[in-house]
Design a protein around this motif. Sequence first.
Motif, PDB file in Angstrom:
ATOM      1  N   LEU A   1       0.837  -1.202   0.000  1.00 48.20           N
ATOM      2  CA  LEU A   1       0.000   0.000   0.000  1.00 48.20           C
ATOM      3  C   LEU A   1       0.874   1.256   0.000  1.00 48.20           C
ATOM      4  O   LEU A   1       0.603   2.220  -0.733  1.00 48.20           O
ATOM      5  CB  LEU A   1      -0.921  -0.014   1.215  1.00 48.20           C
ATOM      6  N   LEU A   2       1.938   1.237   0.792  1.00 50.49           N
ATOM      7  CA  LEU A   2       2.837   2.389   0.852  1.00 50.49           C
ATOM      8  C   LEU A   2       3.555   2.596  -0.491  1.00 50.49           C
ATOM      9  O   LEU A   2       3.749   3.737  -0.923  1.00 50.49           O
ATOM     10  CB  LEU A   2       3.855   2.205   1.979  1.00 50.49           C
ATOM     11  N   VAL A   3       3.933   1.511  -1.142  1.00 51.85           N
ATOM     12  CA  VAL A   3       4.568   1.630  -2.457  1.00 51.85           C
ATOM     13  C   VAL A   3       3.602   2.271  -3.450  1.00 51.85           C
ATOM     14  O   VAL A   3       3.980   3.165  -4.218  1.00 51.85           O
ATOM     15  CB  VAL A   3       5.043   0.257  -2.970  1.00 51.85           C
ATOM     16  N   ARG A   4       2.336   1.825  -3.441  1.00 53.10           N
ATOM     17  CA  ARG A   4       1.366   2.405  -4.361  1.00 53.10           C
ATOM     18  C   ARG A   4       1.171   3.894  -4.084  1.00 53.10           C
ATOM     19  O   ARG A   4       1.059   4.711  -5.013  1.00 53.10           O
ATOM     20  CB  ARG A   4       0.006   1.690  -4.233  1.00 53.10           C
ATOM     21  N   ALA A   5       1.137   4.278  -2.814  1.00 59.36           N
ATOM     22  CA  ALA A   5       1.002   5.694  -2.471  1.00 59.36           C
ATOM     23  C   ALA A   5       2.218   6.490  -2.955  1.00 59.36           C
ATOM     24  O   ALA A   5       2.080   7.602  -3.483  1.00 59.36           O
ATOM     25  CB  ALA A   5       0.823   5.857  -0.970  1.00 59.36           C
ATOM     26  N   LEU A   6       3.399   5.917  -2.807  1.00 57.40           N
ATOM     27  CA  LEU A   6       4.614   6.591  -3.259  1.00 57.40           C
ATOM     28  C   LEU A   6       4.652   6.711  -4.784  1.00 57.40           C
ATOM     29  O   LEU A   6       5.125   7.719  -5.319  1.00 57.40           O
ATOM     30  CB  LEU A   6       5.852   5.842  -2.762  1.00 57.40           C
ATOM     31  N   LEU A   7       4.173   5.687  -5.492  1.00 54.30           N
ATOM     32  CA  LEU A   7       4.131   5.753  -6.953  1.00 54.30           C
ATOM     33  C   LEU A   7       3.189   6.866  -7.421  1.00 54.30           C
ATOM     34  O   LEU A   7       3.479   7.573  -8.392  1.00 54.30           O
ATOM     35  CB  LEU A   7       3.694   4.406  -7.535  1.00 54.30           C
ATOM     36  N   THR A   8       2.057   7.023  -6.736  1.00 53.32           N
ATOM     37  CA  THR A   8       1.136   8.110  -7.063  1.00 53.32           C
ATOM     38  C   THR A   8       1.781   9.453  -6.768  1.00 53.32           C
ATOM     39  O   THR A   8       1.649  10.413  -7.541  1.00 53.32           O
ATOM     40  CB  THR A   8      -0.170   7.964  -6.261  1.00 53.32           C
ATOM     41  N   LEU A   9       2.497   9.521  -5.661  1.00 53.57           N
ATOM     42  CA  LEU A   9       3.198  10.752  -5.296  1.00 53.57           C
ATOM     43  C   LEU A   9       4.301  11.075  -6.312  1.00 53.57           C
ATOM     44  O   LEU A   9       4.547  12.251  -6.632  1.00 53.57           O
ATOM     45  CB  LEU A   9       3.791  10.605  -3.891  1.00 53.57           C
ATOM     46  N   ASP A  10       4.953  10.045  -6.829  1.00 51.36           N
ATOM     47  CA  ASP A  10       5.990  10.262  -7.828  1.00 51.36           C
ATOM     48  C   ASP A  10       5.382  10.833  -9.115  1.00 51.36           C
ATOM     49  O   ASP A  10       5.988  11.700  -9.765  1.00 51.36           O
ATOM     50  CB  ASP A  10       6.709   8.946  -8.126  1.00 51.36           C
ATOM     51  N   LYS A  11       4.205  10.354  -9.487  1.00 44.83           N
ATOM     52  CA  LYS A  11       3.534  10.921 -10.666  1.00 44.83           C
ATOM     53  C   LYS A  11       3.188  12.382 -10.416  1.00 44.83           C
ATOM     54  O   LYS A  11       3.333  13.225 -11.315  1.00 44.83           O
ATOM     55  CB  LYS A  11       2.268  10.119 -10.977  1.00 44.83           C
ATOM     56  N   ALA A  12       2.761  12.697  -9.188  1.00 44.44           N
ATOM     57  CA  ALA A  12       2.473  14.091  -8.845  1.00 44.44           C
ATOM     58  C   ALA A  12       3.743  14.937  -8.962  1.00 44.44           C
ATOM     59  O   ALA A  12       3.705  16.080  -9.435  1.00 44.44           O
ATOM     60  CB  ALA A  12       1.905  14.172  -7.430  1.00 44.44           C
ATOM     61  N   ARG A  13       4.871  14.370  -8.543  1.00 41.82           N
ATOM     62  CA  ARG A  13       6.147  15.083  -8.646  1.00 41.82           C
ATOM     63  C   ARG A  13       6.468  15.392 -10.119  1.00 41.82           C
ATOM     64  O   ARG A  13       6.940  16.495 -10.433  1.00 41.82           O
ATOM     65  CB  ARG A  13       7.263  14.249  -8.020  1.00 41.82           C
ATOM     66  N   GLN A  14       6.219  14.439 -10.995  1.00 38.63           N
ATOM     67  CA  GLN A  14       6.458  14.674 -12.423  1.00 38.63           C
ATOM     68  C   GLN A  14       5.581  15.808 -12.953  1.00 38.63           C
ATOM     69  O   GLN A  14       6.045  16.663 -13.722  1.00 38.63           O
ATOM     70  CB  GLN A  14       6.194  13.393 -13.207  1.00 38.63           C
ATOM     71  N   PHE A  15       4.308  15.798 -12.555  1.00 36.59           N
ATOM     72  CA  PHE A  15       3.395  16.842 -13.021  1.00 36.59           C
ATOM     73  C   PHE A  15       3.824  18.210 -12.492  1.00 36.59           C
ATOM     74  O   PHE A  15       3.752  19.215 -13.203  1.00 36.59           O
ATOM     75  CB  PHE A  15       1.966  16.529 -12.586  1.00 36.59           C
ATOM     76  N   ILE A  16       4.252  18.247 -11.233  1.00 41.12           N
ATOM     77  CA  ILE A  16       4.692  19.517 -10.649  1.00 41.12           C
ATOM     78  C   ILE A  16       5.907  20.054 -11.398  1.00 41.12           C
ATOM     79  O   ILE A  16       6.039  21.264 -11.620  1.00 41.12           O
ATOM     80  CB  ILE A  16       4.989  19.336  -9.143  1.00 41.12           C
ATOM     81  N   SER A  17       6.794  19.154 -11.829  1.00 45.34           N
ATOM     82  CA  SER A  17       7.958  19.576 -12.605  1.00 45.34           C
ATOM     83  C   SER A  17       7.536  20.184 -13.939  1.00 45.34           C
ATOM     84  O   SER A  17       8.132  21.154 -14.416  1.00 45.34           O
ATOM     85  CB  SER A  17       8.888  18.386 -12.856  1.00 45.34           C
TER      86      SER A  17
END
Length: 517
Positions: free
Chosen positions: A420-436
């Motif tokens: 579950l934590l990995v899935r949350a981090l993967l979603t957060l990583d996608k958010a990081r890409q969008f923010i960039s």
Amino acid sequence: MKPTTSTFSPPESAGYVDQRAGSGEISGRSASTFNGMEISTLESCGRTATTAYERISMEIAFWQNKPLQGRQITPAVVLNAYGNDTTSLRSGVFLQKLCLRNIPHNNRQVTPDQVVQEFNRQPDQNNEYKLAIARFKAECCLRGLPLNGQQVTPDEVYKDFMESPAGSEEITLFNTKRYLNGYTDRQVDPGHDPEGYAASTFQHQASAAVRRALPLSDNQVPQLNVLTRRALEMIQEINESYNTPPILVTGSYARFLQNHRASFKGIDIICSTEDSAMKLFKKMQALKEALDIDRDLGANDDFFIFPIPGCRAIQLPNAYTIHLKDTSSDIPGPGLMVSVDGRVINGHSAPLAIRVPGVERPLWCLSFAEETRLLNDTLEHLIGNLNPLTVELNQGAAFELPRTILFGFPKNGKERIYGLLVRALLTLDKARQFISIFAEEEPDGQLQAQQQRLRTLAAILQRKLSRHICRSDFECRVSCWLSTVPHVSDFEIKKVEFITSLLKMMHPELHRIDSTH
């Protein structure tokens, strides 16, 4: 439809077929006639093949260019073996392969007229020979091969198929193959749907408002191979039968087309309805069957569909990956990821219709604003459900959490929580890409509103992960794996680097996800 006595294969490149083939008769059989001629020469392989297995074994040996019983198998040997077989159309099918692959028999080219004559030699009671002829005429139409001195028209093929068994299914296959060969003129809809392939009123109006030329010049756009372009064509064909296009290009390719990134890895497709997803996979299955049949002609084009389960608990949609293998060009094909997500229906951003070189119809794309909105909705869902889901998993709930990199086969509740934590981090990583992406642009309107919401939600989820009750155990477990994995390949090195970057996001005091720096 599974063919019973013949094969109908998707077209090879017309450049590989000699359209000036002669019209001489074919010889090579003993104790039988071929195209109305008595055959006097006998070329056999030790003895006359008496069983279907022996006859087929000879044909296989010929195509594999391998000796059988110490003798090299020639077309005449195969035709001689099939000569007395009145139970199937294998002789006609074999002759068809020789014709379409431009392989000579007795130093003469096999003509389309001779193939049709051979299919007519032993008419069967079930009229399957008519279907075999209709399929062959379809190949002639696709390849530009003349019959009776004239080109075969699509209308002739449609007529023949409608008079043969399973006509509508064969027309669907024929239409698919015409798309594969690049034809874009009139197609027949076997279902007689009044909407058919015509563009809907919505699409005409919407495209007038949002359609634009690709902002990059053609030489800047990575080329797509034939199979990939045909798959995209089929998607747009389905879209044109709806008032609102339900299948949209999304992900890195859609952002690339909208000038939000300089490259893309694969092509993501999102289906907003189950109905549109089923139509897409039926078309892909028809194409798959056609390519499977084509292997009899030695072609290697193929694709593979693999299901990827989703998880409603974390708003992860079900998906399928499609790996395309196009041997007709040197261009490697990007993989297709197809997901089914009904949340798109409730979106407020109109899809964009963007023209792509090599694809006849404009591609309907999910706007970047709408893609950001879907990501924000997922972030918001994780923020509200991360702790409750952790409690459920700790208490023994065993719902599947797919695509977790390291914890695909959890042994206990703790490993499910780690997933579950990995899935949350993967979603957060996608958010990081969008923010960039936003850091390099000046968004306006709805996109600006979604950008602000994205920064806020990403920061909240990052803080929530940093305070998670299992954070320390999770980091210890992942760090232990990182210290033991062998760094012997580029793939493993990149995997380690990526997982390390995910772990860093557990520390907002050092790596703030909402920072523009």
